[in-house]
Design a protein around this motif. Sequence first.
Motif, PDB file in Angstrom:
ATOM      1  N   TYR A 159      63.318  40.486  33.096  1.00 23.71           N
ATOM      2  CA  TYR A 159      62.763  40.713  31.969  1.00 23.71           C
ATOM      3  C   TYR A 159      64.007  41.152  31.116  1.00 23.71           C
ATOM      4  O   TYR A 159      65.102  41.819  31.571  1.00 23.71           O
ATOM      5  CB  TYR A 159      61.865  42.028  31.948  1.00 23.71           C
ATOM      6  CG  TYR A 159      60.698  41.422  33.136  1.00 23.71           C
ATOM      7  CD1 TYR A 159      59.419  40.759  32.403  1.00 23.71           C
ATOM      8  CD2 TYR A 159      60.835  41.668  34.269  1.00 23.71           C
ATOM      9  CE1 TYR A 159      58.365  40.706  33.189  1.00 23.71           C
ATOM     10  CE2 TYR A 159      59.553  41.444  35.447  1.00 23.71           C
ATOM     11  CZ  TYR A 159      58.470  40.878  34.713  1.00 23.71           C
ATOM     12  OH  TYR A 159      57.616  40.562  35.635  1.00 23.71           O
ATOM     13  N   SER A 160      63.687  41.199  29.679  1.00 25.16           N
ATOM     14  CA  SER A 160      64.629  41.792  28.714  1.00 25.16           C
ATOM     15  C   SER A 160      63.840  43.169  28.504  1.00 25.16           C
ATOM     16  O   SER A 160      62.738  43.021  27.927  1.00 25.16           O
ATOM     17  CB  SER A 160      64.774  41.044  27.536  1.00 25.16           C
ATOM     18  OG  SER A 160      65.550  40.095  28.044  1.00 25.16           O
ATOM     19  N   THR A 161      64.328  44.164  28.537  1.00 28.77           N
ATOM     20  CA  THR A 161      63.974  45.464  28.382  1.00 28.77           C
ATOM     21  C   THR A 161      63.537  45.781  26.820  1.00 28.77           C
ATOM     22  O   THR A 161      64.601  45.485  25.881  1.00 28.77           O
ATOM     23  CB  THR A 161      64.681  46.730  28.751  1.00 28.77           C
ATOM     24  OG1 THR A 161      66.129  46.616  28.348  1.00 28.77           O
ATOM     25  CG2 THR A 161      64.893  46.627  30.425  1.00 28.77           C
ATOM     26  N   ILE A 162      62.452  46.430  26.520  1.00 29.45           N
ATOM     27  CA  ILE A 162      62.213  46.764  25.171  1.00 29.45           C
ATOM     28  C   ILE A 162      62.549  48.358  24.961  1.00 29.45           C
ATOM     29  O   ILE A 162      62.306  49.123  26.143  1.00 29.45           O
ATOM     30  CB  ILE A 162      60.847  46.562  24.991  1.00 29.45           C
ATOM     31  CG1 ILE A 162      60.428  45.071  24.958  1.00 29.45           C
ATOM     32  CG2 ILE A 162      60.560  47.099  23.590  1.00 29.45           C
ATOM     33  CD1 ILE A 162      59.053  44.797  24.912  1.00 29.45           C
ATOM     34  N   ALA A 163      63.278  48.848  24.074  1.00 32.91           N
ATOM     35  CA  ALA A 163      63.890  50.164  23.731  1.00 32.91           C
ATOM     36  C   ALA A 163      62.501  51.067  23.794  1.00 32.91           C
ATOM     37  O   ALA A 163      61.363  50.775  23.347  1.00 32.91           O
ATOM     38  CB  ALA A 163      64.416  50.333  22.707  1.00 32.91           C
ATOM     39  N   SER A 164      62.750  52.146  24.271  1.00 28.54           N
ATOM     40  CA  SER A 164      61.596  53.135  24.429  1.00 28.54           C
ATOM     41  C   SER A 164      61.485  53.815  23.006  1.00 28.54           C
ATOM     42  O   SER A 164      62.151  53.796  22.032  1.00 28.54           O
ATOM     43  CB  SER A 164      62.146  54.387  25.330  1.00 28.54           C
ATOM     44  OG  SER A 164      62.307  54.088  26.546  1.00 28.54           O
ATOM     45  N   THR A 345      65.677  46.727  39.663  1.00 31.35           N
ATOM     46  CA  THR A 345      66.928  47.109  39.457  1.00 31.35           C
ATOM     47  C   THR A 345      67.036  47.017  37.733  1.00 31.35           C
ATOM     48  O   THR A 345      66.404  46.166  37.054  1.00 31.35           O
ATOM     49  CB  THR A 345      68.006  46.273  39.984  1.00 31.35           C
ATOM     50  OG1 THR A 345      67.929  44.784  39.477  1.00 31.35           O
ATOM     51  CG2 THR A 345      67.849  46.326  41.274  1.00 31.35           C
ATOM     52  N   LEU A 346      67.647  48.265  37.240  1.00 32.37           N
ATOM     53  CA  LEU A 346      67.924  48.143  35.853  1.00 32.37           C
ATOM     54  C   LEU A 346      69.257  48.072  35.600  1.00 32.37           C
ATOM     55  O   LEU A 346      70.133  49.010  35.910  1.00 32.37           O
ATOM     56  CB  LEU A 346      67.227  49.310  35.428  1.00 32.37           C
ATOM     57  CG  LEU A 346      67.476  49.608  33.640  1.00 32.37           C
ATOM     58  CD1 LEU A 346      66.764  48.310  32.979  1.00 32.37           C
ATOM     59  CD2 LEU A 346      66.736  50.912  32.996  1.00 32.37           C
ATOM     60  N   ASP A 358      63.266  59.423  36.311  1.00 30.32           N
ATOM     61  CA  ASP A 358      64.136  58.059  35.889  1.00 30.32           C
ATOM     62  C   ASP A 358      63.670  56.943  37.133  1.00 30.32           C
ATOM     63  O   ASP A 358      64.258  56.465  37.749  1.00 30.32           O
ATOM     64  CB  ASP A 358      65.594  58.138  35.834  1.00 30.32           C
ATOM     65  CG  ASP A 358      66.200  58.983  34.920  1.00 30.32           C
ATOM     66  OD1 ASP A 358      65.577  59.256  33.951  1.00 30.32           O
ATOM     67  OD2 ASP A 358      67.294  59.410  34.869  1.00 30.32           O
ATOM     68  N   GLU A 359      62.283  56.753  36.897  1.00 27.68           N
ATOM     69  CA  GLU A 359      61.749  55.944  37.857  1.00 27.68           C
ATOM     70  C   GLU A 359      60.566  54.705  37.414  1.00 27.68           C
ATOM     71  O   GLU A 359      60.299  55.252  36.246  1.00 27.68           O
ATOM     72  CB  GLU A 359      60.702  56.798  39.008  1.00 27.68           C
ATOM     73  CG  GLU A 359      61.877  57.847  39.547  1.00 27.68           C
ATOM     74  CD  GLU A 359      61.106  58.835  40.390  1.00 27.68           C
ATOM     75  OE1 GLU A 359      60.194  59.353  39.784  1.00 27.68           O
ATOM     76  OE2 GLU A 359      61.704  59.220  41.633  1.00 27.68           O
ATOM     77  N   TRP A 360      60.362  54.073  38.222  1.00 28.52           N
ATOM     78  CA  TRP A 360      59.322  52.905  37.652  1.00 28.52           C
ATOM     79  C   TRP A 360      57.947  53.405  38.414  1.00 28.52           C
ATOM     80  O   TRP A 360      57.803  53.843  39.322  1.00 28.52           O
ATOM     81  CB  TRP A 360      59.947  51.540  37.901  1.00 28.52           C
ATOM     82  CG  TRP A 360      59.969  50.990  39.282  1.00 28.52           C
ATOM     83  CD1 TRP A 360      61.065  50.994  39.931  1.00 28.52           C
ATOM     84  CD2 TRP A 360      58.879  50.532  40.416  1.00 28.52           C
ATOM     85  NE1 TRP A 360      61.000  50.648  41.150  1.00 28.52           N
ATOM     86  CE2 TRP A 360      59.674  50.529  41.360  1.00 28.52           C
ATOM     87  CE3 TRP A 360      57.414  50.457  40.464  1.00 28.52           C
ATOM     88  CZ2 TRP A 360      58.980  50.019  42.654  1.00 28.52           C
ATOM     89  CZ3 TRP A 360      56.899  50.083  41.620  1.00 28.52           C
ATOM     90  CH2 TRP A 360      57.598  49.733  42.576  1.00 28.52           C
ATOM     91  N   ILE A 361      56.914  52.760  37.484  1.00 23.38           N
ATOM     92  CA  ILE A 361      55.594  52.915  37.830  1.00 23.38           C
ATOM     93  C   ILE A 361      54.821  51.556  38.094  1.00 23.38           C
ATOM     94  O   ILE A 361      55.364  50.703  37.252  1.00 23.38           O
ATOM     95  CB  ILE A 361      54.789  54.017  37.455  1.00 23.38           C
ATOM     96  CG1 ILE A 361      54.813  53.719  35.902  1.00 23.38           C
ATOM     97  CG2 ILE A 361      55.189  55.307  37.679  1.00 23.38           C
ATOM     98  CD1 ILE A 361      53.960  54.941  35.249  1.00 23.38           C
ATOM     99  N   THR A 381      69.070  42.430  27.477  1.00 26.00           N
ATOM    100  CA  THR A 381      68.957  41.183  27.497  1.00 26.00           C
ATOM    101  C   THR A 381      69.021  40.846  28.914  1.00 26.00           C
ATOM    102  O   THR A 381      69.889  40.844  29.755  1.00 26.00           O
ATOM    103  CB  THR A 381      69.833  40.461  26.812  1.00 26.00           C
ATOM    104  OG1 THR A 381      69.768  40.566  25.538  1.00 26.00           O
ATOM    105  CG2 THR A 381      69.523  38.763  26.921  1.00 26.00           C
ATOM    106  N   ASN A 382      67.739  40.403  29.763  1.00 26.26           N
ATOM    107  CA  ASN A 382      67.636  39.831  31.115  1.00 26.26           C
ATOM    108  C   ASN A 382      68.415  41.100  31.958  1.00 26.26           C
ATOM    109  O   ASN A 382      69.042  40.894  33.002  1.00 26.26           O
ATOM    110  CB  ASN A 382      68.333  38.674  31.390  1.00 26.26           C
ATOM    111  CG  ASN A 382      67.582  37.459  30.621  1.00 26.26           C
ATOM    112  OD1 ASN A 382      66.467  37.342  30.398  1.00 26.26           O
ATOM    113  ND2 ASN A 382      68.501  36.651  30.127  1.00 26.26           N
ATOM    114  N   ASN A 383      68.005  42.246  31.720  1.00 23.69           N
ATOM    115  CA  ASN A 383      68.684  43.234  32.680  1.00 23.69           C
ATOM    116  C   ASN A 383      67.783  44.079  33.384  1.00 23.69           C
ATOM    117  O   ASN A 383      67.997  45.172  34.285  1.00 23.69           O
ATOM    118  CB  ASN A 383      69.215  44.324  31.509  1.00 23.69           C
ATOM    119  CG  ASN A 383      68.264  45.110  30.568  1.00 23.69           C
ATOM    120  OD1 ASN A 383      67.288  44.197  30.188  1.00 23.69           O
ATOM    121  ND2 ASN A 383      68.484  46.198  30.354  1.00 23.69           N
ATOM    122  N   LEU A 384      66.327  43.771  33.472  1.00 20.58           N
ATOM    123  CA  LEU A 384      65.470  44.389  34.325  1.00 20.58           C
ATOM    124  C   LEU A 384      65.005  43.389  35.376  1.00 20.58           C
ATOM    125  O   LEU A 384      64.468  42.222  34.990  1.00 20.58           O
ATOM    126  CB  LEU A 384      64.237  44.901  33.715  1.00 20.58           C
ATOM    127  CG  LEU A 384      63.084  45.587  34.345  1.00 20.58           C
ATOM    128  CD1 LEU A 384      63.442  46.431  35.286  1.00 20.58           C
ATOM    129  CD2 LEU A 384      62.021  45.757  33.505  1.00 20.58           C
TER     130      LEU A 384
END
Length: 737
Positions: A159-164, A345-346, A358-361, A381-384
């Motif tokens: 996935y490409s991340t979306i800014a918080s 991985t990020l 700093d974790e995923w759920i 871009t394609n970083n997650l």
Amino acid sequence: MQNLGAVTYDDLKAPVQELLYKFEVYDGAAWINLCALGGLNYLIKDSLSFSSGGAGVSPDPIAGTWSAEISNDDGIFHPRHPYSVYSSLLQCGRKVRISVGAVYGGTDYFWPRLVGYMDAPHFDNTNRRVSLSGGDSMKALADTRLASPDNFWGSSATYSTIASVMVLGSEMYNEADALEIEHDTNNVTNWVVADGTFESSTDGGGGSTYVGLLQPIDDTDAPVAYNDNVGNFSAGVTYVVSFKYKRTSPWTPGTKLSCYIYESGTYTCWGSVANLSSATWAAASFQFVCPKTTTARMTFKMSAQYKAGAVDIQVDQISIKPQTGDAINAGYELPAGANGPHYATLDGVPVSFGTTNDEWIYDEATNLVTFSEKKIIAAGTNNLVVYYFTTQDIIDVLGDVLSSSGLYVDRAAALAALSYTDPDIDIQKVWFETGTPALAATAKICERCGYRFWFDELDVPHFQPAPTHGDPVAWFSSRTAADGGDFQDIEEVRNSIVIEGIERGAFSTAKDKKTSRITGLANDGPFSADKLEQTYSTTNDLFQDQPTVDAMAATLLAAFKDPKLYSDLPVPKNPIPLERGDTVEWDIGLRPAIGSDPGLKNTVRGIIRDASFSGDGFNYKCEMRSQAMNIANYATGPVTVTAEHCKGWALTNAGASGDVQFNLPAAVVGMEITFYVMAAQTLTINPNGTERIAVLTGTNGDYLRSDAVIGSCIKLTCLVAGYWHKVGVAVGTWTEE
């Protein structure tokens, strides 16, 4: 039992004058037999011992082991022999094959007993010997540690991340200099530089007219720029630091920038971001929780490759703001067929599971992976990359575990070699912790299925249900006088079973996560012999639903709550190729013959749980059938055999002075009966009316008559109404009349 070939069982069951051996070592091209090398036998007499791998009482895989002493009087096996072609034959990791046999009808016959691998040999120069030992192919599984990606079964999505979306307070960095967002003044007055230069530059592009420019002054010291008062910070508050940067010289692609926030005066680091190396303008950020109320120092440091006049890094638009509300992070939906995430991985860095920092759920209801509200995510871009579980056939998992050991090139080759009964079990989420031995993973698979795994005497892997007492493949008239008798093992009794399966709800391997596991419990009360509770407890993530874990707990309780009866069956100087899991029978004397009392014998049946060899004889540890065979003796006839007799009884002619005729009842499916010759007279078996003893009698109503040799026996069962069928091996000669 292995195939006997041209040798009959009657030939094989008698002791031989001398056993024959093959101890072979594979040199990479051919098998070298050390028992017949250049006309010499290098295996030292009675030094060979081994224990066969196979199906034991518990699901844990049982490995085969072996040891031997090799004569080296001529030194040909020593690794420092100057010209022997066998100087490198004996070394760690060599494949070995052990066979035992004898001479029958003037021909040498051998049966393989173990294929395995050699441990490090010991060369005894004083006694001119080489001590060898090792294990079967299970050793390859024990020596293999599962590592990513071989310890996880599934797929991945990128996935490409979306800014918080941040909820922040007022800007704290209000310096009127080239690095500030709003004022963009042409100075860096409050910044101090060491081992380099830091100045305002008009080489913009980051969104401002002026930027800060950090350069080295020599090739030995890393340039550092710092500001001792970038704001007043309050204890317990979370702060977000962000800025833009760019590495401006492509000559040194290894040049990196790091940013730190220190407590003023003590220089205790509160937060940082490191290893920034973009050659184009990029945003960087980090957050920290301030531990005390005080001022802080902000530091930029160039690291890795730097060279005076050849590299510089630009910094722009510094922002420091208190976080006044949680970050709002986007969710990333897993593909159809995903059974939840395993890890993520990020930007190429693993991110752990959890909800604290700093974790995923993961939200199972929406099938979305997102990040903790405490974590700030930058657009990318394609970083997650999220690695997720998919449903697996447990047989495929076993094939992958076997191939990971190097025994087979891939899953297909492993399954082609495997002799198995498919348990037809699918697992939604399969993984093993990094570093888990492949043998331990195999044990978990066996435990989940209630199966056994082993390599047989021909090095064929087996994955089968636990063996049970079946029809005997071998029958002995008696044990030797040197047997170890019958015994029980209280250490195997387990009257309380606890199975902990996968954690409920979450898809996580975090060891510190306090969630409850699916648990199966079964208890039979205190062990009756000494009122003790003997507990078997295991944790196995392959159990993933309540009915399955409950059923296995009940199964294990039934198998282990009562003490088992064992008996040793020594078979000296006999190469009969029995294996673990084989059922064997023999007679035992319960009451000696005295005067006119013919005494009492009984036939017992055991399943081989351990097969070992030492010196010149085998010993088979047998788990005895829980209920002894009923037995009746008859000295006269004819005898009317009742339906009760056909519930597993054994009838004999003990004490007979002539032929004894046994008249069978009507054959009903499920009936089973055995006849033994225990007096040197014939024994006649007569079917009911026109019924037939199938295969053995050619005409309906014909009967069978034994020879007059003590020890002859035959077992009959009814598989089709009106017919009797021979079971197993009939001993002696039985004639149709």
